[in-house]
Write a protein that holds these residues in place. Structure first.
Motif, short mmCIF file in Angstrom:
data_model
loop_
_atom_site.label_atom_id
_atom_site.label_comp_id
_atom_site.label_asym_id
_atom_site.label_seq_id
_atom_site.Cartn_x
_atom_site.Cartn_y
_atom_site.Cartn_z
N LYS A 78 -30.90 52.56 31.01
CA LYS A 78 -32.04 51.96 31.71
C LYS A 78 -33.03 51.39 30.71
O LYS A 78 -33.14 51.85 29.58
N THR A 150 -41.45 39.83 36.77
CA THR A 150 -40.69 40.77 37.59
C THR A 150 -40.58 40.22 39.00
O THR A 150 -41.32 39.30 39.39
N ARG A 152 -39.89 41.77 43.08
CA ARG A 152 -39.66 42.92 43.96
C ARG A 152 -38.65 42.52 45.02
O ARG A 152 -38.80 41.51 45.69
N LYS A 153 -37.59 43.33 45.12
CA LYS A 153 -36.56 43.15 46.15
C LYS A 153 -36.50 44.44 46.94
O LYS A 153 -35.89 45.40 46.49
N GLN A 155 -37.54 47.85 47.81
CA GLN A 155 -38.24 48.88 47.04
C GLN A 155 -37.99 48.77 45.54
O GLN A 155 -38.63 49.44 44.75
N GLU A 156 -37.04 47.90 45.16
CA GLU A 156 -36.65 47.80 43.76
C GLU A 156 -37.42 46.71 43.02
O GLU A 156 -37.56 45.60 43.52
N THR A 158 -37.26 44.37 39.83
CA THR A 158 -36.27 43.92 38.86
C THR A 158 -36.90 42.99 37.83
O THR A 158 -37.89 42.33 38.11
#
Length: 194
Positions: A78, A150, A152-153, A155-156, A158
């Protein structure tokens, strides 16, 4: 929509000499859309190094990839940070080695990277409605050389892309210097430590 049948191979040509590597030399204006100079990580690979990689090894990777910044992954793969050529070749490793009384060659990316929790990022939605002048102003005001984008998709969250001050400077033919007047003493100390 039906799938086309009967594909044919393209004609191949033998080379009589080696081709030169491409050079991206784009001229841009401050009022051009911001997305025109984003490095979109959905359309190209990003360079990732391990937090345990040593500094010379990482510099070699960066030179081969033609980049001045790498993302850093942890033991689990990660994202844990990023490191720039300036982080690796500048004062930071010398100070770190001195402070911990260790040889410079034993330092790893974990010792010099900027951890994720210290990143200042912008959302892709904001970038879609911005121009290059807005991006340059953001880099200048916050003393950044890279602006990470960044998306947001659900809750994620990326990593979507980034802007490089160097790339903007070359394209817009202007310097993007940090605005040191708007920073507190603590922030100024952090800028000078990089």
């Amino acid at each position: 929509m039906p799938v086309r049948q009967g594909f044919k191979p393209l004609d191949l040509v033998s080379l009589s000499q080696a081709p030169s590597l491409p050079r991206v030399a784009r001229i841009a204006r401050p009022d051009d859309p911001a997305l025109s100079l984003i490095t979109d990580l959905h359309h190209g690979p990003c360079v990732v190094a391990s937090h345990l990689d040593n500094l010379p090894q990482t510099l070699h990777l960066m030179m081969r990839a033609g980049v001045r910044m790498v993302f850093v992954s942890g033991a689990d793969g990660k994202l844990v940070g990023m490191a720039t050529a300036e982080d690796i070749q500048g004062e930071r490793p010398v100070l770190r080695a001195s402070r911990h009384q260790m040889p410079h060659h034993e330092l790893t990316l974990a010792d010099v990277m900027t951890p994720v929790h210290l990143w200042e990022t912008v959302d892709l939605h904001s970038v879609r409605h911005a121009c290059l002048g807005d991006v340059a102003a953001t880099l200048k005001e916050h003393g950044l050389r890279y602006l990470i984008v960044t998306q947001r998709k659900g809750q994620e969250l990326t990593l979507r892309g980034l802007f490089s001050a160097r790339r903007l400077e070359l394209a817009m033919q202007t310097a993007i210097e940090p605005d040191l007047h708007s920073r507190s003493f603590a922030e100024l100390e952090q800028v000078l430590a990089h």
